[in-house]
Design a protein around this motif. Structure first.
Motif, PDB file in Angstrom:
ATOM      1  N   ASN A   1      24.965   6.188  23.279  1.00 46.12           N
ATOM      2  CA  ASN A   1      26.309   5.683  23.540  1.00 46.12           C
ATOM      3  C   ASN A   1      26.295   4.166  23.368  1.00 46.12           C
ATOM      4  O   ASN A   1      25.834   3.439  24.252  1.00 46.12           O
TER       5      ASN A   1
ATOM      6  N   TYR B   1      28.226  -4.854  23.360  1.00 46.56           N
ATOM      7  CA  TYR B   1      26.769  -4.925  23.453  1.00 46.56           C
ATOM      8  C   TYR B   1      26.081  -5.146  22.107  1.00 46.56           C
ATOM      9  O   TYR B   1      24.899  -5.453  22.058  1.00 46.56           O
TER      10      TYR B   1
ATOM     11  N   TRP C   1      28.450   2.038  23.698  1.00 47.70           N
ATOM     12  CA  TRP C   1      29.269   1.319  24.693  1.00 47.70           C
ATOM     13  C   TRP C   1      28.593   1.298  26.063  1.00 47.70           C
ATOM     14  O   TRP C   1      29.028   0.600  26.955  1.00 47.70           O
ATOM     15  N   GLN C   2      27.514   2.077  26.216  1.00 45.37           N
ATOM     16  CA  GLN C   2      26.679   2.057  27.408  1.00 45.37           C
ATOM     17  C   GLN C   2      25.242   2.232  26.961  1.00 45.37           C
ATOM     18  O   GLN C   2      24.641   3.288  27.121  1.00 45.37           O
TER      19      GLN C   2
END
Length: 218
Positions: free
Chosen positions: A209, A181, A211-212
């Motif tokens: 986060n 991302y 990664w999210q």
């Protein structure tokens, strides 16, 4: 070192243009840009998703103030070298004239430990530019810029090793962690314990986060 990488260009990749004048004909170039020099020196891929189908790149001059961002077509690429190419090929060992520079000494000192830990890493910034072409922009006070490719969250042991290497290196080491991302600063993550400013193709995103990252926090 591969002359052309078939994957889509990613931030920090170095690109040599097939015909700089044609590739940049629509850009309002600053006076310091030398089109003849771009036959032998690369531009660097940056993050900017405002023009789908085009590649955002940055041009650099002889000083830190001389930086210019624009876009090129994929067909303009003659050669592409990734940060991971430079690391995998131990490119610094092919440039003995640079060996005495602190950033290169630091690179030689930590490369083996990164490889042994199974970390997918590469060289970026001034060191990458200097190693990839014959124009040296490093000096005695230059930082060492690295990127770590992490499609999934890094194990705690790898985070600890990266933090140790960053703290103990003989020069300032700036390590960016690249997720699917965007990218964030390892040092920021270590200092905050979690929340970081994620650099994405659509601007910075404050998230807990990386990664999210959704939803982003301003």
């Amino acid at each position: 070192m591969a002359s052309l990488n078939l994957a889509a260009p990613a931030p920090h990749d170095l690109i040599w243009l097939d015909d700089p004048a044609s590739a940049l004909e629509c850009a309002a170039l600053p006076a310091w840009v030398s089109l003849p020099a771009l036959h032998d020196t690369p531009v660097v891929v940056r993050r900017d998703g405002r023009r789908p189908g085009e590649i955002p790149v940055g041009l650099r001059g002889s000083t830190r103030a001389e930086r210019f961002g624009t876009w090129i077509a994929p067909s303009a690429i003659r050669r592409l070298v990734t940060p991971m190419d430079l690391a995998a090929g131990c490119a610094w060992r092919l440039r003995p004239a640079l060996a005495a520079l602190p950033a290169i000494r630091a690179l030689e000192a930590i490369a083996g430990r990164l490889d042994a830990a199974g970390i997918r890493w590469g060289v970026t910034g001034s060191a990458a530019f200097s190693l990839a072409c014959l124009v040296n922009v490093l000096h005695a006070d230059s930082d060492l810029d690295l990127v770590v490719q992490a499609d999934q969250p890094l194990p705690a042991s790898q985070f600890q090793l990266l933090g140790e290497l960053q703290r103990n290196a003989p020069v300032r080491v700036d390590i960016q962690i690249a997720t699917p991302y965007g990218g964030f600063s390892l040092l920021e993550r270590l200092r905050s314990g979690g929340r970081v400013l994620l650099k994405t193709d659509h601007g910075p995103c404050l998230c807990d986060n990386p990664w999210q990252p959704s939803p982003c926090k301003s």
